[in-house]
Design a protein around this motif. Structure first.
Motif, PDB file in Angstrom:
ATOM      1  N   ALA A  89       0.832  -1.207   0.000  1.00 15.23           N
ATOM      2  CA  ALA A  89       0.000   0.000   0.000  1.00 15.23           C
ATOM      3  C   ALA A  89       0.866   1.256   0.000  1.00 15.23           C
ATOM      4  O   ALA A  89       0.570   2.231  -0.708  1.00 15.23           O
ATOM      5  CB  ALA A  89      -0.951  -0.010   1.196  1.00 15.23           C
ATOM      6  N   LEU A  90       1.937   1.262   0.786  1.00 18.24           N
ATOM      7  CA  LEU A  90       2.868   2.391   0.811  1.00 18.24           C
ATOM      8  C   LEU A  90       3.500   2.595  -0.562  1.00 18.24           C
ATOM      9  O   LEU A  90       3.554   3.716  -1.072  1.00 18.24           O
ATOM     10  CB  LEU A  90       3.952   2.173   1.864  1.00 18.24           C
ATOM     11  N   VAL A  91       3.962   1.519  -1.168  1.00 14.91           N
ATOM     12  CA  VAL A  91       4.587   1.596  -2.494  1.00 14.91           C
ATOM     13  C   VAL A  91       3.584   2.144  -3.511  1.00 14.91           C
ATOM     14  O   VAL A  91       3.908   3.033  -4.306  1.00 14.91           O
ATOM     15  CB  VAL A  91       5.122   0.214  -2.932  1.00 14.91           C
ATOM     16  N   SER A  92       2.363   1.648  -3.485  1.00 14.34           N
ATOM     17  CA  SER A  92       1.338   2.106  -4.414  1.00 14.34           C
ATOM     18  C   SER A  92       1.064   3.605  -4.242  1.00 14.34           C
ATOM     19  O   SER A  92       0.986   4.343  -5.216  1.00 14.34           O
ATOM     20  CB  SER A  92       0.044   1.312  -4.216  1.00 14.34           C
ATOM     21  N   GLU A  93       0.958   4.034  -3.007  1.00 18.03           N
ATOM     22  CA  GLU A  93       0.712   5.447  -2.716  1.00 18.03           C
ATOM     23  C   GLU A  93       1.849   6.320  -3.239  1.00 18.03           C
ATOM     24  O   GLU A  93       1.615   7.346  -3.900  1.00 18.03           O
ATOM     25  CB  GLU A  93       0.542   5.647  -1.216  1.00 18.03           C
ATOM     26  N   LEU A  94       3.086   5.925  -2.974  1.00 17.87           N
ATOM     27  CA  LEU A  94       4.238   6.700  -3.428  1.00 17.87           C
ATOM     28  C   LEU A  94       4.351   6.708  -4.951  1.00 17.87           C
ATOM     29  O   LEU A  94       4.709   7.728  -5.545  1.00 17.87           O
ATOM     30  CB  LEU A  94       5.526   6.173  -2.794  1.00 17.87           C
ATOM     31  N   CYS A  95       4.022   5.601  -5.584  1.00 19.98           N
ATOM     32  CA  CYS A  95       4.070   5.543  -7.051  1.00 19.98           C
ATOM     33  C   CYS A  95       3.021   6.475  -7.655  1.00 19.98           C
ATOM     34  O   CYS A  95       3.296   7.165  -8.639  1.00 19.98           O
ATOM     35  CB  CYS A  95       3.836   4.115  -7.547  1.00 19.98           C
ATOM     36  N   GLN A  96       1.841   6.510  -7.062  1.00 20.95           N
ATOM     37  CA  GLN A  96       0.792   7.386  -7.557  1.00 20.95           C
ATOM     38  C   GLN A  96       1.194   8.848  -7.391  1.00 20.95           C
ATOM     39  O   GLN A  96       0.958   9.672  -8.287  1.00 20.95           O
ATOM     40  CB  GLN A  96      -0.529   7.104  -6.846  1.00 20.95           C
TER      41      GLN A  96
END
Length: 100
Positions: A89-96
């Motif tokens: 979830a953290l990775v997804s948020e940062l990628c977005q």
């Protein structure tokens, strides 16, 4: 899938699974900074590990968009999975945020 992160669960042994997190693009530089706050970071910008006490060890290949999560054996499998999904979830948020 957690956002833009594909989560693969690989059977490790009776006490833990390994998790592979994959993104279609390179990982944002901000991820390294975020992970450094969680544990001991070693390596270079090309390949680094983060040893997060009482949770897991993470190996990150940012240019490939790949993270391998090796949970701690003392944790129950449900907790291991929760930690891996929180990281996804953290990775997804940062990628977005990085893609704007």
């Amino acid at each position: 899938m957690v956002g833009c992160v594909r989560v693969l669960v690989r059977y490790g042994c009776v006490r833990r699974d390994q998790y592979e997190l994959l993104t279609p693009h390179a990982l944002p530089a901000a991820l390294r900074q975020q992970l450094a706050h969680q544990g001991t970071l070693r390596g270079s910008d090309v390949l680094y590990t983060v040893d997060v006490p009482a949770k897991h060890q993470i190996t990150v290949a940012p240019a490939k968009g790949r993270i391998v999560v090796m949970p701690r054996l003392q944790l129950e499998r449900a907790a291991q999975r929760q930690h891996a999904l929180a990281l996804a979830a953290l990775v997804s948020e940062l990628c977005q945020q990085d893609r704007g």
